[in-house]
Structure formats: structure tokens, C-alpha cells
Design an enzyme around this catalytic site. Structure first.
Site, PDB file in Angstrom:
ATOM      1  N   HIS A  42       0.841  -1.191   0.000  1.00 44.53           N
ATOM      2  CA  HIS A  42       0.000   0.000   0.000  1.00 44.53           C
ATOM      3  C   HIS A  42       0.881   1.247   0.000  1.00 44.53           C
ATOM      4  O   HIS A  42       2.085   1.183   0.212  1.00 44.53           O
ATOM      5  CB  HIS A  42      -0.844   0.075   1.282  1.00 44.53           C
ATOM      6  N   GLU A 124       2.588  -0.931   4.429  1.00 49.31           N
ATOM      7  CA  GLU A 124       2.307   0.434   3.996  1.00 49.31           C
ATOM      8  C   GLU A 124       3.618   1.170   3.765  1.00 49.31           C
ATOM      9  O   GLU A 124       4.503   1.169   4.631  1.00 49.31           O
ATOM     10  CB  GLU A 124       1.496   1.184   5.062  1.00 49.31           C
ATOM     11  N   HIS A 160      -2.542  -2.934  -3.361  1.00 53.96           N
ATOM     12  CA  HIS A 160      -3.907  -2.736  -2.888  1.00 53.96           C
ATOM     13  C   HIS A 160      -4.862  -2.564  -4.067  1.00 53.96           C
ATOM     14  O   HIS A 160      -5.995  -3.046  -4.044  1.00 53.96           O
ATOM     15  CB  HIS A 160      -3.947  -1.511  -1.971  1.00 53.96           C
ATOM     16  N   ASP A 170      -3.573   2.551  -4.702  1.00 53.48           N
ATOM     17  CA  ASP A 170      -2.215   2.391  -4.194  1.00 53.48           C
ATOM     18  C   ASP A 170      -1.678   0.970  -4.417  1.00 53.48           C
ATOM     19  O   ASP A 170      -2.473   0.041  -4.545  1.00 53.48           O
ATOM     20  CB  ASP A 170      -2.152   2.773  -2.706  1.00 53.48           C
TER      21      ASP A 170
END
Length: 198
Positions: A42, A124, A160, A170
């Protein structure tokens, strides 16, 4: 910033040693104790397109101040988390044990399997859809990926946007998948060469 050294880092109870740990309350057990087979990448920045503040961590632990920025009033009540967050400096923070189900994917599917949170590990990257990620982020992402492959039966890596098309974009067009996979291949080759020489 601590580089993820495959020779010294370990995974115990789903936590990676030698990186920062901030514990999120937003997780639960994986159904039927399923092992993760998917890595999901992400991007995130809070406020959007701004870097370096404490706000991503605050969101993931449920203490984001809605008054700190106008955008935060729309998201501060979300219950979201990820297993890992890699800052632009290369710092890696873990929020949820990889043995547990972090809440990063939302409504999603991959290879005809629904609810990707059940069988995935979420990473992330501090960033956005509009600019490249840093060299240190790629370095740490590759190291983390290799380490996770040693401990979990991972078979796939996706963005994602791949598991929630139309809903999520993303890690975005500036995430260099070719570079990531090339670096990962090089790292694996280096590891095999080192092992063969010993």
C-alpha cells in the site's frame, strides 16, 4: 534507522526483531489460524502528500486528533491497521503480529478468494500516487519481503489496487514493480551465493 539484516533479524510470534513496535488494537485472529500466503503493498500519507509526522501511527492505534488537520475529521474514527509501515527514511514500524489479521485491505479479493485480510500481510509505504518512493524504502521493503518469505508460506505479492480494483489505487503508478522484483531477485541470488560459499 535500522536496516533489516537477514542474518540477524528474526521473527517470533509474528513480530520482527530489531525494528520499532507500536501495538495497534485493530486486529483479530485469522480464521482457522490460516497462514498468510499474500503480501499486499500500500501507500499512505497523512495529511495527504505530506510526510514525516506522527499521524499514520496515530491512525493505526486509534488516537488521531480530528482537530490536527481538516482531513482528519473524515478519517479519525476509522479502525484500520497494517502489519508494517515503512517511512521514507527507511524506518520500519510494526503494528500487528504477522500471525494475526490486520485490517488493511478492506473489501477485497485475490484469485477468487474474498477478504484478503484473512490470508495476507500488509505493508504500507509512506508515500502517495503522485511521486516516487525512496531508495531506502525499496531497500527495506526487499529485506522485509525476504525475511517474511523465510517464515511464512507466501506465494504472491500484489498492490492494494490489485485486490480492490476501482476502489483503491495504491501503491500507485510511481511504485516501481520492476525495480522491486529485480532487487528481490538480486538479494535472493546474493543470499544463495553466500550460503554456497560457506
Amino acid at each position: 534507522m535500522i536496516s533489516i539484516d537477514l542474518n540477524t533479524a528474526m521473527v517470533a510470534y509474528g513480530y520482527v526483531s530489531r525494528i520499532s513496535q507500536i501495538y495497534s488494537p485493530f486486529f483479530n485472529d485469522r480464521p482457522n489460524q490460516i497462514k498468510p500466503t499474500l503480501l499486499v503493498i500500500h501507500n499512505i500519507s497523512l495529511p495527504p502528500q505530506q510526510y514525516g509526522g506522527p499521524y499514520v501511527e496515530q491512525l493505526f492505534i486509534g488516537c488521531l486528533d480530528p482537530k490536527a488537520h481538516p482531513y482528519f475529521s473524515t478519517i479519525y474514527q476509522l479502525q484500520v491497521s497494517s502489519h508494517f509501515f515503512i517511512r521514507r527514511s527507511g524506518e520500519v514500524i510494526q503494528f500487528v503480529s504477522c500471525d494475526k489479521r490486520a485490517w488493511h485491505a478492506g473489501k477485497s479479493s485475490f484469485k477468487q478468494q474474498e477478504n484478503c485480510n484473512d490470508f495476507s500481510i500488509g505493508i504500507e509505504l509512506e508515500g502517495c500516487d503522485d511521486e516516487p518512493f525512496t531508495d531506502l524504502q525499496y531497500q527495506q521493503l526487499v529485506g522485509l519481503t525476504q525475511l517474511l518469505y523465510k517464515h511464512y508460506p507466501l506465494t504472491d505479492i500484489a498492490g492494494h489496487s490489485d485486490i480492490a480494483p476501482g476502489r483503491k489505487t495504491d501503491p500507485g503508478p510511481y511504485f516501481d514493480w520492476q525495480r522491486y522484483f529485480l532487487l528481490l531477485k538480486q538479494a535472493r541470488n546474493d543470499e544463495q551465493s553466500t550460503a554456497a560459499a560457506t
